[in-house]
Design an enzyme around this catalytic site. Sequence first.
Site, PDB file in Angstrom:
ATOM      1  N   ASP A  61     101.636  77.847 -88.027  1.00 56.69           N
ATOM      2  CA  ASP A  61     102.074  76.088 -88.124  1.00 56.69           C
ATOM      3  C   ASP A  61     103.095  75.940 -88.996  1.00 56.69           C
ATOM      4  O   ASP A  61     103.082  76.438 -90.061  1.00 56.69           O
ATOM      5  CB  ASP A  61     100.877  75.363 -88.474  1.00 56.69           C
ATOM      6  N   ASP A  67     101.691  68.931 -96.263  1.00 58.38           N
ATOM      7  CA  ASP A  67     100.824  70.044 -96.067  1.00 58.38           C
ATOM      8  C   ASP A  67     100.854  70.710 -97.505  1.00 58.38           C
ATOM      9  O   ASP A  67     100.026  71.215 -98.068  1.00 58.38           O
ATOM     10  CB  ASP A  67     101.136  71.004 -95.234  1.00 58.38           C
ATOM     11  N   GLU A  89      94.208  77.167 -95.272  1.00 60.44           N
ATOM     12  CA  GLU A  89      94.824  77.579 -94.273  1.00 60.44           C
ATOM     13  C   GLU A  89      96.302  77.638 -94.851  1.00 60.44           C
ATOM     14  O   GLU A  89      97.196  78.293 -93.902  1.00 60.44           O
ATOM     15  CB  GLU A  89      94.856  76.159 -93.429  1.00 60.44           C
ATOM     16  N   GLU A  90      96.908  76.950 -95.832  1.00 60.34           N
ATOM     17  CA  GLU A  90      98.137  77.246 -96.105  1.00 60.34           C
ATOM     18  C   GLU A  90      98.641  78.550 -97.106  1.00 60.34           C
ATOM     19  O   GLU A  90      99.665  78.646 -97.428  1.00 60.34           O
ATOM     20  CB  GLU A  90      98.748  75.896 -97.019  1.00 60.34           C
ATOM     21  N   ASP A 108      91.014  73.286 -95.556  1.00 58.57           N
ATOM     22  CA  ASP A 108      92.143  72.897 -94.811  1.00 58.57           C
ATOM     23  C   ASP A 108      92.700  71.579 -95.489  1.00 58.57           C
ATOM     24  O   ASP A 108      92.201  70.596 -95.027  1.00 58.57           O
ATOM     25  CB  ASP A 108      91.786  72.583 -93.366  1.00 58.57           C
ATOM     26  N   LEU A 110      95.186  69.865 -95.119  1.00 61.85           N
ATOM     27  CA  LEU A 110      95.763  68.539 -94.438  1.00 61.85           C
ATOM     28  C   LEU A 110      95.437  68.979 -93.046  1.00 61.85           C
ATOM     29  O   LEU A 110      96.397  69.532 -92.499  1.00 61.85           O
ATOM     30  CB  LEU A 110      97.152  68.295 -95.036  1.00 61.85           C
ATOM     31  N   ASP A 111      94.536  68.534 -92.428  1.00 59.01           N
ATOM     32  CA  ASP A 111      94.336  68.961 -91.069  1.00 59.01           C
ATOM     33  C   ASP A 111      94.749  67.857 -90.194  1.00 59.01           C
ATOM     34  O   ASP A 111      94.414  66.623 -90.646  1.00 59.01           O
ATOM     35  CB  ASP A 111      92.718  68.914 -90.611  1.00 59.01           C
ATOM     36  N   GLU A 275      87.267  74.849 -90.881  1.00 55.38           N
ATOM     37  CA  GLU A 275      86.953  73.435 -89.877  1.00 55.38           C
ATOM     38  C   GLU A 275      85.775  73.557 -89.297  1.00 55.38           C
ATOM     39  O   GLU A 275      84.979  72.758 -89.478  1.00 55.38           O
ATOM     40  CB  GLU A 275      88.313  73.588 -88.781  1.00 55.38           C
TER      41      GLU A 275
HETATM   42  P1  P6P Z   1      95.404  69.869 -79.785  1.00 53.23           P
HETATM   43  C1  P6P Z   1      95.300  69.495 -85.797  1.00 53.23           C
HETATM   44  O1  P6P Z   1      96.484  70.059 -85.460  1.00 53.23           O
HETATM   45  C2  P6P Z   1      94.174  70.430 -85.092  1.00 53.23           C
HETATM   46  O2  P6P Z   1      94.040  71.534 -86.059  1.00 53.23           O
HETATM   47  C3  P6P Z   1      92.585  69.725 -85.235  1.00 53.23           C
HETATM   48  O3  P6P Z   1      92.789  68.622 -86.278  1.00 53.23           O
HETATM   49  C4  P6P Z   1      92.496  69.140 -84.033  1.00 53.23           C
HETATM   50  O4  P6P Z   1      91.267  68.897 -83.341  1.00 53.23           O
HETATM   51  C5  P6P Z   1      93.189  70.139 -83.075  1.00 53.23           C
HETATM   52  O5  P6P Z   1      94.048  70.768 -83.647  1.00 53.23           O
HETATM   53  C6  P6P Z   1      93.875  69.334 -82.012  1.00 53.23           C
HETATM   54  O6  P6P Z   1      94.622  70.463 -81.074  1.00 53.23           O
HETATM   55  O7  P6P Z   1      95.653  71.589 -79.202  1.00 53.23           O
HETATM   56  O8  P6P Z   1      94.554  69.136 -78.888  1.00 53.23           O
HETATM   57  O9  P6P Z   1      96.662  69.460 -80.261  1.00 53.23           O
END
Ligand code: P6P
Length: 333
Positions: A61, A67, A89-90, A108, A110-111, A275
Site C-alpha cells: 500500500d 500513515d 501494517e506499516e 493498523d 491508520l486504517d 483488522e
Molecule cells: P475496498 C481501507 O483501505 C481498507 O483496508 C478497509 O478499511 C476497508 O474496509 C477496505 O480496505 C475497503 O476496500 O477494496 O472496498 O476499497
Amino acid sequence: MPSSLDAYLTSALEGAASGRPIADAIRHLCTAAVKVRNTIIEGGTSGDLGGQRGETNSDGDIQKELDVLADKAFLKAAKDSGFAFFGSEEQEGPVRLSEDGDLAIAIDPLDGSSNISTNVSIGTIFSILPVSAEQKANPDTVFRQKGANQLAAGFFTYGPQLHLVLTVGDGTHVFLFSPKFGGFVEQTASVSIEPRAKEFSANMSNYRHWDTHIRNYIDDLLAGAEGPREREFGMRYVGSLVADAYRILTRGGVFLYPGDERKGYQKGRLRLMYEANPVAMLVEQAGGAASDGTRRILDIEPESLHERVPFVFGSKREVERIARYIADSDALA
Ligand code: P6P
C-alpha cells in the site's frame, strides 16, 4: 457525570492477569490517538496529509504522510506501555521493544488512509495479545496466535467525533473523547448488535468476481420483499473498516469482504491479525458473529502477521445464514 475511561479500566481490569499493563497500554494508545486526531484536524505536518510519500508498506500500500506519523505515534505508545513486541501494517515484521514485557500489540495505525483526502472517517485498529517465554525466544510466533487469545481489542475512529470502541473481554464499550470532561468518557456501556440485519455492506464493484454462493446471497438481498427473504434490505458501504464496523455495532447489519477469483484477492483484502481479529472480538462481545464465511475468525490459526482473510461480520443470524449459502452445494448448479 459520565464514567471516565480511567474509572472503567480500573473496575474492569482490577485483579485481572495483566490487568494493570493492559489498562496502562490503553491510556498510552489514547494519547497517541488524540495526537493523530489533532494532526488530522490541523491539516497535518506538511499540509498534505493524504500526500503520498513515494514509499510502500509491507503490503504494497502506498504510504501516506499520516500513515507514517500514526505508526510512529503508536510505536511510541507501545514502547511507553512496556510491550514486548509491536506488529504493524506499516512494518515488515515484528518489532521487539522490550525483553521484560509479556504483551504484544498488532495494529493498523491508520486504517482507511486512502480516504484521508475525501474527509471520510478513518481509524486505528489494535489487538493486544499475551507473549509466552517460548514466543519471546521465537518472535515470528508472537503474531501467529489465534484471535481467541486476545486480551483486549479496539479501534479509534477519527471522524466528526473521536471514539474508542473497546473490549477487554467483558462486553464492548464506546468511549467519546470529550475535552469538556478532560478525556474519554463512556458513551455506551455495553453495545448489543441488532440480531436481525436490515442493511448489508459490501463493495458491489467486486460482485462479478465473487463465487456463486455469495452472489446468490446478495441476489436474494437485492430481490427484497419480492424475493425469498420477503423483506427489504438497505445497503451502506463506506470503504473504511472502522466506519462500517461502528455503524454495524450501533444499528446492526452485515459486512462482507469475500475472497474472489482475482490474483491477490483469493483471501479477500482485510488482514487477520490487526483488522479482522480485533473487530471480530468487539463484534462477538456485542452479541454478533464474525467469520471467513464459514470458520469463526477467532479460531483461525494465523500463518503470518500480514495475512489476509475473507471477512464477514455483524448481526449473528445473517452471518450464520451466509454460512448456509456457502454450504449449499445446489448453488453450484
Ligand atoms: P475496498 C481501507 O483501505 C481498507 O483496508 C478497509 O478499511 C476497508 O474496509 C477496505 O480496505 C475497503 O476496500 O477494496 O472496498 O476499497
